[in-house]
Design an enzyme around this catalytic site. Sequence first.
Site, short mmCIF file in Angstrom:
data_model
loop_
_atom_site.label_atom_id
_atom_site.label_comp_id
_atom_site.label_asym_id
_atom_site.label_seq_id
_atom_site.Cartn_x
_atom_site.Cartn_y
_atom_site.Cartn_z
N LYS A 95 0.82 -1.22 0.00
CA LYS A 95 0.00 0.00 0.00
C LYS A 95 0.86 1.28 0.00
CE LYS A 95 -2.40 -0.77 3.76
NZ LYS A 95 -1.91 -2.09 4.17
N ARG A 142 -10.09 1.32 8.62
CA ARG A 142 -9.70 -0.08 8.86
C ARG A 142 -10.74 -0.85 9.66
NH1 ARG A 142 -3.80 0.80 8.53
NH2 ARG A 142 -2.62 -1.08 8.93
N ARG A 175 11.13 -7.24 4.86
CA ARG A 175 11.25 -5.82 5.22
C ARG A 175 11.78 -5.66 6.64
NH1 ARG A 175 5.91 -2.19 4.67
NH2 ARG A 175 5.37 -3.13 6.67
N ARG A 209 10.56 -0.17 11.20
CA ARG A 209 9.24 -0.64 11.61
C ARG A 209 9.36 -1.64 12.74
NH1 ARG A 209 4.35 0.10 7.82
NH2 ARG A 209 3.58 -1.42 9.31
N ARG A 244 -1.29 -8.76 12.98
CA ARG A 244 -1.81 -7.75 12.04
C ARG A 244 -2.67 -8.41 10.96
NH1 ARG A 244 3.67 -5.49 10.31
NH2 ARG A 244 2.56 -4.20 8.83
P1 AMP Z 1 0.29 0.67 8.51
O1 AMP Z 1 1.54 1.46 8.27
O2 AMP Z 1 -0.88 1.20 7.73
O3 AMP Z 1 0.49 -0.81 8.33
O4 AMP Z 1 -0.08 0.88 10.06
C1 AMP Z 1 0.79 0.46 11.10
C2 AMP Z 1 0.03 0.36 12.41
O5 AMP Z 1 -0.52 1.66 12.75
C3 AMP Z 1 -1.17 -0.57 12.40
O6 AMP Z 1 -0.82 -1.91 12.65
C4 AMP Z 1 -2.01 0.01 13.54
O7 AMP Z 1 -1.48 -0.33 14.80
C5 AMP Z 1 -1.81 1.51 13.35
N1 AMP Z 1 -2.81 2.09 12.43
C6 AMP Z 1 -2.59 2.62 11.18
N2 AMP Z 1 -3.74 3.03 10.62
C7 AMP Z 1 -4.72 2.75 11.51
C8 AMP Z 1 -6.13 2.89 11.49
N3 AMP Z 1 -6.79 3.41 10.44
N4 AMP Z 1 -6.82 2.48 12.59
C9 AMP Z 1 -6.19 1.96 13.66
N5 AMP Z 1 -4.88 1.77 13.73
C10 AMP Z 1 -4.13 2.15 12.66
#
Ligand code: AMP
Length: 190
Positions: A13, A88, A125, A133, A144
């Site tokens: 993404k 989400r 990664r 990360r 996740r």
């Molecule tokens: P991402 O970079 O989109 O994979 O997000 C990394 C982490 O940030 C996720 O595993 C969640 O813990 C948190 N996070 C990101 N976006 C959201 C969202 N829309 N709602 C809740 N938690 C989020």
Amino acid sequence: MNLLLLGPPGAGKGTQAKQICSALGIPHIGTGDMLRAAIASDSPLGHQVTSIIERGHLVPDETIARLVEARLSEPDAREGFLLDGFPRTLGQVALLDGILGTKRIDAVLMLVIPESVAIERLVGRGAEVGSTRMDDKIETIRERMRVYEAETKPVADAYEERGILAKIDGTGTISDVFARLQASIGRVRS
Ligand code: AMP
């Protein structure tokens, strides 16, 4: 255009969002990036979300919606935006509807990949030198994925019912996937 990008962890993404945004000249609003920036800057929000992200869980809907609302009210998002990683949960879908008011979403682009491919990419990664990360370790990756199936799949179903979901094959190279996304966006525009 007002776009949403959905897909499981490891679907690519973030990478694709950046390319779409530079092609269309719209801002990339990635909630994961915003939360990681909050952690890096040692802000109160950062402190609140660190352990949630580390465990692979979701930040509360209201918290994330406030962040998105503030970002969408900035001038550069007036003419269009791409939201990456939000909404989400079904709760976030409803909150986003409220934030958008009369604005509409043109398309929800959903990257689809087999779980085995996603896990392979994420483990890779996490092992990269300089990886920043904290959630790319195998236990967190599995959590996740579980959260995605339970909380985020219904989001895709909700947009499918609205007739604005486009599923895109997320396997192959970055440019393969980008070409598919561009074709899909082209169909929405015409
Ligand atoms: P991402 O970079 O989109 O994979 O997000 C990394 C982490 O940030 C996720 O595993 C969640 O813990 C948190 N996070 C990101 N976006 C959201 C969202 N829309 N709602 C809740 N938690 C989020």
